[in-house]
Scaffold this motif. Structure first.
Motif, PDB file in Angstrom:
ATOM      1  N   TRP A  13      62.449-104.692   8.149  1.00 21.41           N
ATOM      2  CA  TRP A  13      61.880-105.511   7.064  1.00 21.41           C
ATOM      3  C   TRP A  13      62.434-105.147   5.692  1.00 21.41           C
ATOM      4  O   TRP A  13      62.146-105.802   4.721  1.00 21.41           O
ATOM      5  CB  TRP A  13      60.350-105.348   7.053  1.00 21.41           C
ATOM      6  N   LYS A  14      63.182-104.067   5.636  1.00 19.04           N
ATOM      7  CA  LYS A  14      63.683-103.582   4.334  1.00 19.04           C
ATOM      8  C   LYS A  14      62.500-103.452   3.371  1.00 19.04           C
ATOM      9  O   LYS A  14      61.417-103.077   3.795  1.00 19.04           O
ATOM     10  CB  LYS A  14      64.779-104.503   3.798  1.00 19.04           C
ATOM     11  N   MET A  15      62.675-103.838   2.086  1.00 22.97           N
ATOM     12  CA  MET A  15      61.555-103.690   1.147  1.00 22.97           C
ATOM     13  C   MET A  15      60.823-105.033   1.018  1.00 22.97           C
ATOM     14  O   MET A  15      60.746-105.626  -0.061  1.00 22.97           O
ATOM     15  CB  MET A  15      62.050-103.200  -0.226  1.00 22.97           C
ATOM     16  N   GLY A  89      71.161 -94.260   8.107  1.00 28.89           N
ATOM     17  CA  GLY A  89      72.507 -94.626   7.661  1.00 28.89           C
ATOM     18  C   GLY A  89      72.734 -96.122   7.560  1.00 28.89           C
ATOM     19  O   GLY A  89      73.877 -96.590   7.680  1.00 28.89           O
ATOM     20  N   HIS A  90      71.644 -96.886   7.315  1.00 33.34           N
ATOM     21  CA  HIS A  90      71.834 -98.317   7.078  1.00 33.34           C
ATOM     22  C   HIS A  90      72.797 -98.488   5.910  1.00 33.34           C
ATOM     23  O   HIS A  90      72.790 -97.690   4.971  1.00 33.34           O
ATOM     24  CB  HIS A  90      70.472 -98.968   6.765  1.00 33.34           C
ATOM     25  N   SER A  91      73.611 -99.533   5.949  1.00 34.57           N
ATOM     26  CA  SER A  91      74.637 -99.694   4.897  1.00 34.57           C
ATOM     27  C   SER A  91      74.013 -99.789   3.504  1.00 34.57           C
ATOM     28  O   SER A  91      74.637 -99.398   2.515  1.00 34.57           O
ATOM     29  CB  SER A  91      75.506-100.919   5.180  1.00 34.57           C
ATOM     30  N   GLU A  92      72.772-100.290   3.437  1.00 34.66           N
ATOM     31  CA  GLU A  92      72.137-100.367   2.105  1.00 34.66           C
ATOM     32  C   GLU A  92      71.796 -98.970   1.595  1.00 34.66           C
ATOM     33  O   GLU A  92      71.817 -98.725   0.390  1.00 34.66           O
ATOM     34  CB  GLU A  92      70.894-101.268   2.182  1.00 34.66           C
ATOM     35  N   ARG A  93      71.471 -98.052   2.490  1.00 31.26           N
ATOM     36  CA  ARG A  93      71.245 -96.651   2.080  1.00 31.26           C
ATOM     37  C   ARG A  93      72.581 -95.995   1.741  1.00 31.26           C
ATOM     38  O   ARG A  93      72.684 -95.241   0.795  1.00 31.26           O
ATOM     39  CB  ARG A  93      70.545 -95.850   3.188  1.00 31.26           C
ATOM     40  N   TRP A 165      79.807-107.096   6.042  1.00 28.73           N
ATOM     41  CA  TRP A 165      80.051-108.473   5.608  1.00 28.73           C
ATOM     42  C   TRP A 165      79.146-109.477   6.316  1.00 28.73           C
ATOM     43  O   TRP A 165      79.059-110.632   5.916  1.00 28.73           O
ATOM     44  CB  TRP A 165      81.527-108.850   5.817  1.00 28.73           C
ATOM     45  N   ALA A 166      78.452-109.032   7.346  1.00 22.56           N
ATOM     46  CA  ALA A 166      77.565-109.951   8.092  1.00 22.56           C
ATOM     47  C   ALA A 166      76.090-109.727   7.752  1.00 22.56           C
ATOM     48  O   ALA A 166      75.237-110.491   8.191  1.00 22.56           O
ATOM     49  CB  ALA A 166      77.779-109.771   9.596  1.00 22.56           C
ATOM     50  N   ILE A 167      75.797-108.687   6.970  1.00 21.31           N
ATOM     51  CA  ILE A 167      74.385-108.376   6.706  1.00 21.31           C
ATOM     52  C   ILE A 167      73.839-109.229   5.578  1.00 21.31           C
ATOM     53  O   ILE A 167      74.341-109.171   4.439  1.00 21.31           O
ATOM     54  CB  ILE A 167      74.202-106.875   6.369  1.00 21.31           C
ATOM     55  N   GLY A 168      72.854-110.040   5.907  1.00 22.46           N
ATOM     56  CA  GLY A 168      72.177-110.866   4.906  1.00 22.46           C
ATOM     57  C   GLY A 168      73.055-111.965   4.320  1.00 22.46           C
ATOM     58  O   GLY A 168      72.701-112.586   3.323  1.00 22.46           O
ATOM     59  N   TYR A 203      73.523-104.804  17.965  1.00 20.26           N
ATOM     60  CA  TYR A 203      74.310-105.511  16.944  1.00 20.26           C
ATOM     61  C   TYR A 203      73.381-105.947  15.824  1.00 20.26           C
ATOM     62  O   TYR A 203      72.250-106.417  16.074  1.00 20.26           O
ATOM     63  CB  TYR A 203      75.018-106.744  17.533  1.00 20.26           C
ATOM     64  N   GLY A 204      73.840-105.819  14.583  1.00 14.79           N
ATOM     65  CA  GLY A 204      73.067-106.314  13.439  1.00 14.79           C
ATOM     66  C   GLY A 204      73.964-107.030  12.461  1.00 14.79           C
ATOM     67  O   GLY A 204      75.096-106.606  12.205  1.00 14.79           O
ATOM     68  N   GLY A 205      73.455-108.123  11.894  1.00 10.83           N
ATOM     69  CA  GLY A 205      74.222-108.884  10.913  1.00 10.83           C
ATOM     70  C   GLY A 205      73.987-110.357  11.122  1.00 10.83           C
ATOM     71  O   GLY A 205      74.641-110.981  11.950  1.00 10.83           O
ATOM     72  N   SER A 206      72.971-110.880  10.395  1.00 12.96           N
ATOM     73  CA  SER A 206      72.648-112.311  10.458  1.00 12.96           C
ATOM     74  C   SER A 206      72.363-112.816  11.871  1.00 12.96           C
ATOM     75  O   SER A 206      72.763-113.924  12.238  1.00 12.96           O
ATOM     76  CB  SER A 206      73.754-113.145   9.795  1.00 12.96           C
ATOM     77  N   GLY A 224      69.449-106.003  19.305  1.00 14.91           N
ATOM     78  CA  GLY A 224      69.830-106.250  17.919  1.00 14.91           C
ATOM     79  C   GLY A 224      68.970-105.525  16.907  1.00 14.91           C
ATOM     80  O   GLY A 224      67.818-105.162  17.185  1.00 14.91           O
ATOM     81  N   LEU A 225      69.561-105.304  15.736  1.00 14.69           N
ATOM     82  CA  LEU A 225      68.811-104.840  14.565  1.00 14.69           C
ATOM     83  C   LEU A 225      68.762-106.044  13.632  1.00 14.69           C
ATOM     84  O   LEU A 225      69.802-106.533  13.175  1.00 14.69           O
ATOM     85  CB  LEU A 225      69.517-103.639  13.916  1.00 14.69           C
ATOM     86  N   ILE A 226      67.555-106.518  13.400  1.00 15.33           N
ATOM     87  CA  ILE A 226      67.383-107.821  12.762  1.00 15.33           C
ATOM     88  C   ILE A 226      66.761-107.653  11.381  1.00 15.33           C
ATOM     89  O   ILE A 226      65.681-107.064  11.262  1.00 15.33           O
ATOM     90  CB  ILE A 226      66.436-108.723  13.613  1.00 15.33           C
ATOM     91  N   GLY A 227      67.413-108.176  10.357  1.00 17.91           N
ATOM     92  CA  GLY A 227      66.870-108.096   9.002  1.00 17.91           C
ATOM     93  C   GLY A 227      66.046-109.328   8.681  1.00 17.91           C
ATOM     94  O   GLY A 227      64.896-109.478   9.111  1.00 17.91           O
ATOM     95  N   GLY A 228      66.650-110.255   7.942  1.00 17.28           N
ATOM     96  CA  GLY A 228      65.931-111.440   7.446  1.00 17.28           C
ATOM     97  C   GLY A 228      65.097-112.167   8.494  1.00 17.28           C
ATOM     98  O   GLY A 228      63.938-112.514   8.237  1.00 17.28           O
ATOM     99  N   ALA A 229      65.663-112.377   9.672  1.00 18.16           N
ATOM    100  CA  ALA A 229      64.960-113.163  10.694  1.00 18.16           C
ATOM    101  C   ALA A 229      63.800-112.415  11.332  1.00 18.16           C
ATOM    102  O   ALA A 229      63.038-112.992  12.105  1.00 18.16           O
ATOM    103  CB  ALA A 229      65.951-113.625  11.770  1.00 18.16           C
TER     104      ALA A 229
END
Ligand code: PEP
Length: 244
Positions: A13-15, A89-93, A165-168, A203-206, A224-229
């Motif tokens: 969920w990130k922040m 180690g998420h790319s945002e961190r 390049w595929a994240i978010g 796999y993660g990235g959109s 998968g590791l799922i962000g936005g969805a």
């Protein structure tokens, strides 16, 4: 005795999110038989998010066990409140907090030692892919972890390949592009231990409901590791079902 890596779908969920969304997921995210579903809300909501239907994971942890590290959270604290997983180690961190391969490896080791499953994230930025350096870049990220953790990495760890390049961005790696890197990662891990055969590589990235099935059908993509969805109950459920 399992014969393939466990399928795992983890929602990062990130922040984002709040208590009412936690309640919605807790009540309505039902148990799936084959897939391990993991919910990773912001740390302040971890205790409230606990459920018998899915596991709970944190989005980060400290590489230290305790002490003068204002704002950080230790693996023992995460364990005490029932966290089974921690994203590391998420790319945002790596970008926002300048986490190095070495620091990521230290966090992975701390989690393993505490008995929490790390979801160790790796993945290249666009310029590296365009320059043809994906394997070298991802290989170095993996090597840093293996150098520090050795065989212990294979006890219960999970890897998430997330091309930056595929994240978010809405730009998903094609199933073939993702599979190519997943196969490379597994090959690197197999050089150290046969147990890599059973390691889940996410796999993660959109990832969205409409592309999840094709990605999850690849032989070395184990969820998968799922962000936005993962923030919308219905889309997250559909992605979980695509892995079932
Ligand atoms: C992520 O944050 O790990 C991620 C994959 O995000 P998204 O699904 O939104 O691209």
């Amino acid at each position: 005795m399992p014969i393939a890596p466990k399928m795992i779908v983890a929602g990062n969920w990130k922040m984002n999110g709040d208590l009412s969304r936690i309640e919605e997921f807790r009540k309505q995210l039902s148990h799936l038989s084959v897939v391990e579903v993991v919910l990773c809300p912001p740390s302040v909501y971890l205790s409230s998010a606990k459920s018998d239907n899915y596991a709970v994971g944190a989005q980060d942890c400290s590489e230290f066990l305790s002490g003068a590290h204002t704002g950080d959270i230790s693996v023992e604290m995460l364990k005490e409140i029932g966290c089974k997983y921690v994203i590391i180690g998420h790319s945002e961190r790596r970008q926002d907090h300048l986490e190095s391969n070495k620091q990521v490896a230290a966090k992975v080791k701390t989690a393993i030692d505490a008995g929490i499953t790390p979801i160790a994230c790796v993945g290249e930025p666009l310029e590296v892919r365009e320059a043809g350096g994906v394997f070298e870049y991802v290989g170095e990220q993996i090597q840093a972890i293996l150098e520090l953790c050795g065989d212990t990495f294979f006890s219960s760890s999970v890897i998430a390949y997330e091309p930056i390049w595929a994240i978010g961005t809405g730009k998903t790696a094609s199933p073939e592009q993702a599979q190519e890197v997943h196969a490379f990662i597994r090959k690197e891990l197999l050089k150290v231990s046969e147990k890599a055969q059973m390691m889940s590589i996410l796999y993660g990235g959109s990832v969205k409901p409409d592309n999840a099935q094709a990605l999850f059908a690849q032989p070395d993509i184990n969820g998968g590791l799922i962000g936005g969805a993962s923030l919308q109950l219905e889309s997250f459920k559909k992605i979980c079902q695509a892995a079932n």
